[in-house]
Design an enzyme around this catalytic site. Structure first.
Site, PDB file in Angstrom:
ATOM      1  N   ASP A  30      -1.828  -0.303   7.592  1.00  0.00           N
ATOM      2  CA  ASP A  30      -1.304  -1.130   6.509  1.00  0.00           C
ATOM      3  C   ASP A  30      -2.229  -2.328   6.245  1.00  0.00           C
ATOM      4  O   ASP A  30      -2.606  -2.606   5.112  1.00  0.00           O
ATOM      5  CB  ASP A  30       0.113  -1.633   6.856  1.00  0.00           C
ATOM      6  N   GLY A  66      11.326  -2.891   3.463  1.00  0.00           N
ATOM      7  CA  GLY A  66      11.859  -1.753   4.222  1.00  0.00           C
ATOM      8  C   GLY A  66      11.732  -0.426   3.500  1.00  0.00           C
ATOM      9  O   GLY A  66      12.374   0.547   3.861  1.00  0.00           O
ATOM     10  N   ARG A 116       0.844  -1.205   0.000  1.00  0.00           N
ATOM     11  CA  ARG A 116       0.000   0.000   0.000  1.00  0.00           C
ATOM     12  C   ARG A 116       0.872   1.245   0.000  1.00  0.00           C
ATOM     13  O   ARG A 116       2.011   1.228   0.484  1.00  0.00           O
ATOM     14  CB  ARG A 116      -0.948   0.032   1.209  1.00  0.00           C
ATOM     15  N   SER A 135       5.589  -4.117   3.006  1.00  0.00           N
ATOM     16  CA  SER A 135       5.914  -5.486   2.592  1.00  0.00           C
ATOM     17  C   SER A 135       5.664  -6.471   3.735  1.00  0.00           C
ATOM     18  O   SER A 135       5.257  -7.613   3.491  1.00  0.00           O
ATOM     19  CB  SER A 135       7.371  -5.568   2.133  1.00  0.00           C
ATOM     20  N   ASP A 158      -3.268   6.948  12.446  1.00  0.00           N
ATOM     21  CA  ASP A 158      -4.096   5.745  12.673  1.00  0.00           C
ATOM     22  C   ASP A 158      -4.135   5.345  14.147  1.00  0.00           C
ATOM     23  O   ASP A 158      -5.202   5.084  14.699  1.00  0.00           O
ATOM     24  CB  ASP A 158      -3.657   4.569  11.770  1.00  0.00           C
ATOM     25  N   HIS A 195       0.755   8.807  10.578  1.00  0.00           N
ATOM     26  CA  HIS A 195       0.855   8.914  12.038  1.00  0.00           C
ATOM     27  C   HIS A 195      -0.449   9.450  12.639  1.00  0.00           C
ATOM     28  O   HIS A 195      -0.427  10.266  13.562  1.00  0.00           O
ATOM     29  CB  HIS A 195       2.068   9.761  12.439  1.00  0.00           C
ATOM     30  N   GLY A 229       8.768   1.155   3.063  1.00  0.00           N
ATOM     31  CA  GLY A 229       7.575   1.866   3.517  1.00  0.00           C
ATOM     32  C   GLY A 229       6.344   1.569   2.674  1.00  0.00           C
ATOM     33  O   GLY A 229       5.392   2.337   2.680  1.00  0.00           O
TER      34      GLY A 229
HETATM   35  C1  GLA Z   1       3.592   2.442   9.629  1.00  0.00           C
HETATM   36  C2  GLA Z   1       2.604   1.760  10.574  1.00  0.00           C
HETATM   37  C3  GLA Z   1       1.173   2.278  10.351  1.00  0.00           C
HETATM   38  C4  GLA Z   1       1.131   3.808  10.384  1.00  0.00           C
HETATM   39  C5  GLA Z   1       2.233   4.401   9.493  1.00  0.00           C
HETATM   40  C6  GLA Z   1       2.322   5.901   9.618  1.00  0.00           C
HETATM   41  O1  GLA Z   1       3.316   2.087   8.300  1.00  0.00           O
HETATM   42  O2  GLA Z   1       2.611   0.358  10.356  1.00  0.00           O
HETATM   43  O3  GLA Z   1       0.306   1.729  11.317  1.00  0.00           O
HETATM   44  O4  GLA Z   1       1.198   4.299  11.690  1.00  0.00           O
HETATM   45  O5  GLA Z   1       3.511   3.855   9.784  1.00  0.00           O
HETATM   46  O6  GLA Z   1       1.155   6.480   9.141  1.00  0.00           O
END
Ligand code: GLA
Length: 338
Positions: free
Chosen positions: A152, A106, A16, A111, A25, A23, A108
């Site tokens: 995610d 890794g 995704r 994965s 959720d 930051h 973001g």
């Molecule tokens: C990571 C975490 C999510 C979310 C994002 C920031 O991907 O797994 O839960 O907090 O950082 O939005």
């Protein structure tokens, strides 16, 4: 081999990209992710008593005996995600098969959540997306020790092809919003693998929780409430969450109306807030955003996900070509019987 064991299964779980709302959720806020075409695929058949997986990107194969009592100790390290899911699911049957992935690890793009969800599906997890998402989130906590939110897993399980997904982490309601035909999202890898993400993520989360103790749930707070917070760092973290939730709401409207300029502007403001108030950007991410915003026809660019490295998401007009992944929303994870 029993009849159940001979059936070949394939689970496909996409990654995704979060378009806006980072930051937020774990504070019950709003986010607007979409799934990407890059995915993790597990193919094989169910077996009794063990999980055996070979991976195209990991040198060491994985062998986990069931039931899993101590998933945090599984070896090699990627096995912790698999063992975590098996532990949470308590599945009587295991799996023998291959893992292949087009998702960079890794970077973001979730994965790890894609791996967890693919494992959960081949092991027979069923039920509403929220239930499977929570189970995989618990597995992620076991594997990494990072107190991550549900973004995610919910994005990967609750998305429709062609649409981004507005998620309200308070009500846990999901709304699909079609991506306008004039919008093109791109994902660019900063090349920097995420660093310090575990401890820094936990610190940010606890700073937000301190703020919520003082002024109540941040998604419902107002910027004027920040005067009640004397610690400047805690106030800045809260300012990010409060303002970011507002931007997600506005961004959802720009998707509905097809207003690419306003959508891009909101992404840029989100990036600035993550950089200045939440302090999760890095020089590599800044360079990437700067280069992108200098390209004519690119309206917005921001870091995506937790930060501290990883990827940038950009919004551009269709005619623009960038050096990255052109991403269309691919839809949710799925299980096929072959
Ligand atoms: C990571 C975490 C999510 C979310 C994002 C920031 O991907 O797994 O839960 O907090 O950082 O939005």
């Amino acid at each position: 081999m029993s009849a159940t064991e001979s059936v070949r299964l394939r689970a496909t779980a996409p990654g995704r990209v979060n378009l806006i709302g980072d930051h937020t959720d774990y504070m019950g806020g709003l986010a607007l992710p979409m799934t990407v075409p890059m995915a993790t695929v597990i193919e094989g058949h169910r077996v009794a008593g063990r999980i055996s997986l070979r991976s195209d990107s990991e040198a060491e194969p994985l062998e986990v005996l069931l039931p899993v009592m101590d998933p945090a100790r599984a070896r090699p390290p990627w096995g912790r995600y698999v063992a975590g899911v098996a532990n949470q699911l308590g599945a009587p049957l295991g799996f023998d098969g291959e893992v292949r992935s087009t998702l960079p690890a890794g970077a973001g793009l979730s994965s790890s959540a894609a791996l967890e969800i693919a494992v959960a599906l081949v092991l027979g997890a069923s039920g509403p997306p929220l239930e499977i998402a929570r189970l995989c989130q618990a597995a992620e906590h076991i594997a990494t020790g990072v107190p991550s939110g549900l973004l995610d897993q919910l994005a990967i399980l609750g998305s429709e092809p062609g649409s981004a997904t507005l998620i309200d982490f308070d009500s846990l309601q999901l709304e699909s919003i079609p991506v306008p035909e004039t919008f093109q999202f791109w994902v660019l890898d900063s090349g920097q693998r995420r660093q310090l993400v575990g401890s820094e993520y936990a610190t940010r989360r606890s700073e937000c929780e301190q703020a919520a103790q003082l002024i109540g749930p941040l998604p419902r707070a107002d910027i004027s409430d920040l005067t009640a917070i004397s610690d400047e760092v805690v106030a800045a973290r809260a300012r990010h969450v409060i303002s970011e939730c507002g931007r997600v709401r506005e961004f959802a409207s720009t998707l509905r109306s097809g207003d690419i300029r306003s959508a891009g502007r909101l992404m840029n403001l989100s990036h600035q807030s993550l950089r200045d108030d939440f302090e999760v950007s890095t020089p590599a991410l800044e360079r990437c955003v700067e280069v992108l915003l200098a390209v004519p026809g690119v309206h917005g660019a921001r870091l995506t996900g937790a930060g501290f490295g990883g990827c940038v998401v950009a919004l551009a007009e269709r005619r623009v070509e960038l050096n990255g992944w052109r991403v269309e929303p691919s839809g949710s994870a799925r299980l096929e019987i072959l």
